[in-house]
Design an enzyme around this catalytic site. Structure first.
Site, PDB file in Angstrom:
ATOM      1  N   HIS A  57      27.945  63.395  26.519  1.00 31.83           N
ATOM      2  CA  HIS A  57      29.219  63.550  25.650  1.00 31.83           C
ATOM      3  C   HIS A  57      30.373  63.495  26.341  1.00 31.83           C
ATOM      4  O   HIS A  57      30.544  64.628  27.805  1.00 31.83           O
ATOM      5  CB  HIS A  57      28.511  64.891  25.815  1.00 31.83           C
ATOM      6  CG  HIS A  57      27.357  65.032  25.078  1.00 31.83           C
ATOM      7  ND1 HIS A  57      25.955  64.503  25.743  1.00 31.83           N
ATOM      8  CD2 HIS A  57      27.040  65.466  24.075  1.00 31.83           C
ATOM      9  CE1 HIS A  57      24.861  64.562  24.218  1.00 31.83           C
ATOM     10  NE2 HIS A  57      25.694  65.107  23.733  1.00 31.83           N
ATOM     11  N   ASP A 100      17.118  63.457  20.840  1.00 31.30           N
ATOM     12  CA  ASP A 100      18.694  63.605  21.049  1.00 31.30           C
ATOM     13  C   ASP A 100      19.028  65.250  21.799  1.00 31.30           C
ATOM     14  O   ASP A 100      18.026  65.472  22.627  1.00 31.30           O
ATOM     15  CB  ASP A 100      19.071  63.854  19.655  1.00 31.30           C
ATOM     16  CG  ASP A 100      18.769  64.838  19.020  1.00 31.30           C
ATOM     17  OD1 ASP A 100      17.896  66.621  19.777  1.00 31.30           O
ATOM     18  OD2 ASP A 100      18.328  65.638  17.527  1.00 31.30           O
ATOM     19  N   SER A 101      20.823  65.360  21.545  1.00 36.90           N
ATOM     20  CA  SER A 101      20.999  66.487  23.005  1.00 36.90           C
ATOM     21  C   SER A 101      20.238  67.702  22.455  1.00 36.90           C
ATOM     22  O   SER A 101      20.925  68.297  23.355  1.00 36.90           O
ATOM     23  CB  SER A 101      22.408  66.335  22.103  1.00 36.90           C
ATOM     24  OG  SER A 101      23.241  65.229  21.868  1.00 36.90           O
TER      25      SER A 101
END
Length: 184
Positions: A57, A100-101
């Site tokens: 990110h 995912d995150s």
């Protein structure tokens, strides 16, 4: 965790189903070419195992508290097919699932087109694009969302490393996603 593993196994089993021949010439203009590329890769391609690895990110676009809460180890994988299309270039179709995150399952089904250049011996570098649909719970409740993204790659014999960047805004998107393909 068991649900995540089960979902990835189900996705891989779906890819292993036998394909039915598709007649592409009667599709609408533009879709007939896409159909030909996808069905050609499915019918003539060589299999590959995809492993996902990292989702960085962009620190310049996220608040520290968000970064600290996100999972960047995007563990998962999938299966696909790829085929050469001349001049050492290739196209691929794939289905992958990964964490995912927010540590929730995310799935992608896509097509990729890569142009490669020789670097040294069997080492090659490439650039291209990938597009398809993804299914993500965090933002979209697993509704299919289309995507088209740039892609870079490095290829050495039957090992391929890829990177793509998902654009976005403040605390959204702006993720460098890394994954690999191992050909068999």
């Amino acid at each position: 965790m068991l649900k995540k593993i089960w979902a990835i196994c189900l996705l891989a089993a779906t890819l292993a189903l036998p394909a039915k021949a598709v007649e592409c010439e009667n599709w609408w203009w533009g879709f007939d070419a896409a159909c030909s590329h996808i069905s050609g890769t499915w019918n003539e391609g060589t299999g590959g195992l995809y492993l996902t690895g990292y989702a960085w990110h962009n620190r310049a676009t996220y608040d520290k508290e968000n970064i600290d809460s996100y999972n960047e180890f995007a563990y998962g994988g999938g299966l696909g097919y790829h085929r050469p299309i001349g001049n050492g270039n290739e196209e691929m179709i794939y289905a992958i699932g990964f964490a995912d995150s927010h540590e929730q399952p995310q799935f992608h089904v896509g097509y990729g087109h890569m142009w490669y250049w020789n670097v040294a011996g069997p080492l090659r570098a490439g650039a291209g694009w990938t597009g398809g649909v993804f299914f993500r719970n965090s933002d979209f409740n697993y509704l299919p969302v289309p995507f088209v993204l740039p892609m870079l790659g490095v290829k050495y014999d039957k090992t391929n490393f890829y990177a793509t960047y998902i654009p976005g805004g403040k605390n959204n998107g702006n993720v460098l996603f890394l994954f690999a393909r191992f050909d068999y």
